[in-house]
Motif scaffolding. Sequence first.
Motif, PDB file in Angstrom:
ATOM      1  N   HIS A 112       4.342   0.106   2.318  1.00 33.07           N
ATOM      2  CA  HIS A 112       6.019  -0.445   2.102  1.00 33.07           C
ATOM      3  C   HIS A 112       6.753  -1.295   1.778  1.00 33.07           C
ATOM      4  O   HIS A 112       7.505  -1.270   1.228  1.00 33.07           O
ATOM      5  CB  HIS A 112       6.521   1.036   3.590  1.00 33.07           C
ATOM      6  CG  HIS A 112       7.575   1.015   3.582  1.00 33.07           C
ATOM      7  ND1 HIS A 112       8.298   1.963   2.992  1.00 33.07           N
ATOM      8  CD2 HIS A 112       9.119   0.098   4.656  1.00 33.07           C
ATOM      9  CE1 HIS A 112       9.705   1.950   3.616  1.00 33.07           C
ATOM     10  NE2 HIS A 112       9.618   1.231   3.968  1.00 33.07           N
ATOM     11  N   GLY A 115       6.277  -2.176  -1.968  1.00 35.45           N
ATOM     12  CA  GLY A 115       7.774  -1.061  -2.844  1.00 35.45           C
ATOM     13  C   GLY A 115       8.866  -0.976  -2.180  1.00 35.45           C
ATOM     14  O   GLY A 115       9.734  -1.682  -3.455  1.00 35.45           O
ATOM     15  N   PHE A 131       3.822   2.192  -3.318  1.00 34.08           N
ATOM     16  CA  PHE A 131       4.060   3.207  -2.365  1.00 34.08           C
ATOM     17  C   PHE A 131       3.040   4.368  -2.428  1.00 34.08           C
ATOM     18  O   PHE A 131       3.148   5.481  -1.237  1.00 34.08           O
ATOM     19  CB  PHE A 131       5.957   4.455  -2.340  1.00 34.08           C
ATOM     20  CG  PHE A 131       6.900   3.502  -2.681  1.00 34.08           C
ATOM     21  CD1 PHE A 131       7.114   3.118  -1.547  1.00 34.08           C
ATOM     22  CD2 PHE A 131       8.283   3.164  -3.416  1.00 34.08           C
ATOM     23  CE1 PHE A 131       8.196   2.256  -0.659  1.00 34.08           C
ATOM     24  CE2 PHE A 131       9.377   2.383  -2.863  1.00 34.08           C
ATOM     25  CZ  PHE A 131       9.335   1.954  -1.761  1.00 34.08           C
ATOM     26  N   ALA A 134       1.406   3.084  -0.216  1.00 38.08           N
ATOM     27  CA  ALA A 134       1.434   4.008   1.677  1.00 38.08           C
ATOM     28  C   ALA A 134       0.920   5.249   0.976  1.00 38.08           C
ATOM     29  O   ALA A 134       0.198   5.534   2.590  1.00 38.08           O
ATOM     30  CB  ALA A 134       2.278   2.776   1.814  1.00 38.08           C
ATOM     31  N   LEU A 135       1.111   5.911   0.747  1.00 41.54           N
ATOM     32  CA  LEU A 135       0.985   7.218   0.397  1.00 41.54           C
ATOM     33  C   LEU A 135      -0.710   8.230   0.874  1.00 41.54           C
ATOM     34  O   LEU A 135      -0.669   8.766   1.678  1.00 41.54           O
ATOM     35  CB  LEU A 135       1.900   8.227  -0.174  1.00 41.54           C
ATOM     36  CG  LEU A 135       3.124   8.433   0.047  1.00 41.54           C
ATOM     37  CD1 LEU A 135       4.127   8.569  -0.808  1.00 41.54           C
ATOM     38  CD2 LEU A 135       4.209   8.945   1.517  1.00 41.54           C
ATOM     39  N   GLU A 143       9.735   9.095   4.348  1.00 43.50           N
ATOM     40  CA  GLU A 143      10.198   7.598   3.634  1.00 43.50           C
ATOM     41  C   GLU A 143      10.334   7.628   2.318  1.00 43.50           C
ATOM     42  O   GLU A 143      10.278   7.017   1.693  1.00 43.50           O
ATOM     43  CB  GLU A 143      10.955   6.656   4.857  1.00 43.50           C
ATOM     44  CG  GLU A 143      11.632   5.338   4.032  1.00 43.50           C
ATOM     45  CD  GLU A 143      13.066   5.564   3.610  1.00 43.50           C
ATOM     46  OE1 GLU A 143      14.000   4.869   3.264  1.00 43.50           O
ATOM     47  OE2 GLU A 143      13.807   6.622   4.272  1.00 43.50           O
ATOM     48  N   ASN A 144       8.421   7.762   2.758  1.00 44.96           N
ATOM     49  CA  ASN A 144       7.838   6.758   1.334  1.00 44.96           C
ATOM     50  C   ASN A 144       7.600   7.817   0.299  1.00 44.96           C
ATOM     51  O   ASN A 144       7.913   7.042  -1.230  1.00 44.96           O
ATOM     52  CB  ASN A 144       6.420   6.116   1.506  1.00 44.96           C
ATOM     53  CG  ASN A 144       5.991   4.847   2.316  1.00 44.96           C
ATOM     54  OD1 ASN A 144       6.849   4.107   2.375  1.00 44.96           O
ATOM     55  ND2 ASN A 144       5.411   4.702   3.257  1.00 44.96           N
TER      56      ASN A 144
END
Length: 156
Positions: A112, A115, A131, A134-135, A143-144
Motif C-alpha cells: 500500500h 503504491g 495496489f 496488495a489486493l 482503500e486500495n
Amino acid sequence: MSNDDLDLLLEDLKSPTERVRQEATQQLWQRWFHQKGIMGLELLQKAQILLESGEAAEAEAILTRAIATFPDFAEAWNRRAVLYYLLKNYRKAIADCQQVLRLNPVHFGALHGLGLCYAALGDYSAAIDAFRKALEIQPHAIENQRLLLECTAKLS
C-alpha cells in the motif's frame, strides 16, 4: 506462530466475512510488530510517539538504530518508510518498502505504501502494480480498490 498459522491468516484476509478479515489483519500486524520481542516493539512505539509529537528526526534515528540492530525486522523498515512518506521523501520510502517486501513478501502495508509513493511521484503504472499486489493479499481492502481506480483514471 508457525507458517501454517500464517497461511491460515492470509486465507482469512480473503474471507467474505468482515469480522474474520479484521481479526486476521489485526493478528498479522501484531505478529509483525512483535517479531523482535519487547525490545523491538518498544523501539517502534518510541519512534511512533516521537513522530506524533513532531520529532521526526529523532524518530528516524530510533528506527535506523532498530534496523541496524535487527536488519531482518521488516516492521522497523516499514515504520521508517511511513516516516519518509509523511516527510514527502518518496524515494527513501520506496527503498524501505522494497526492503520490507524482500523480508516479508505478503506485507500488504508496504505494498500500500509503495503504491502511495509511486502515485505521489506520478508513476501511476508502478502505483497500479503495487495496489494490485496488495489486493491479491487483501482483496477486500476498499482503500486500495479506490486508489487503484484513481491511478487507472489518471493514466487514461
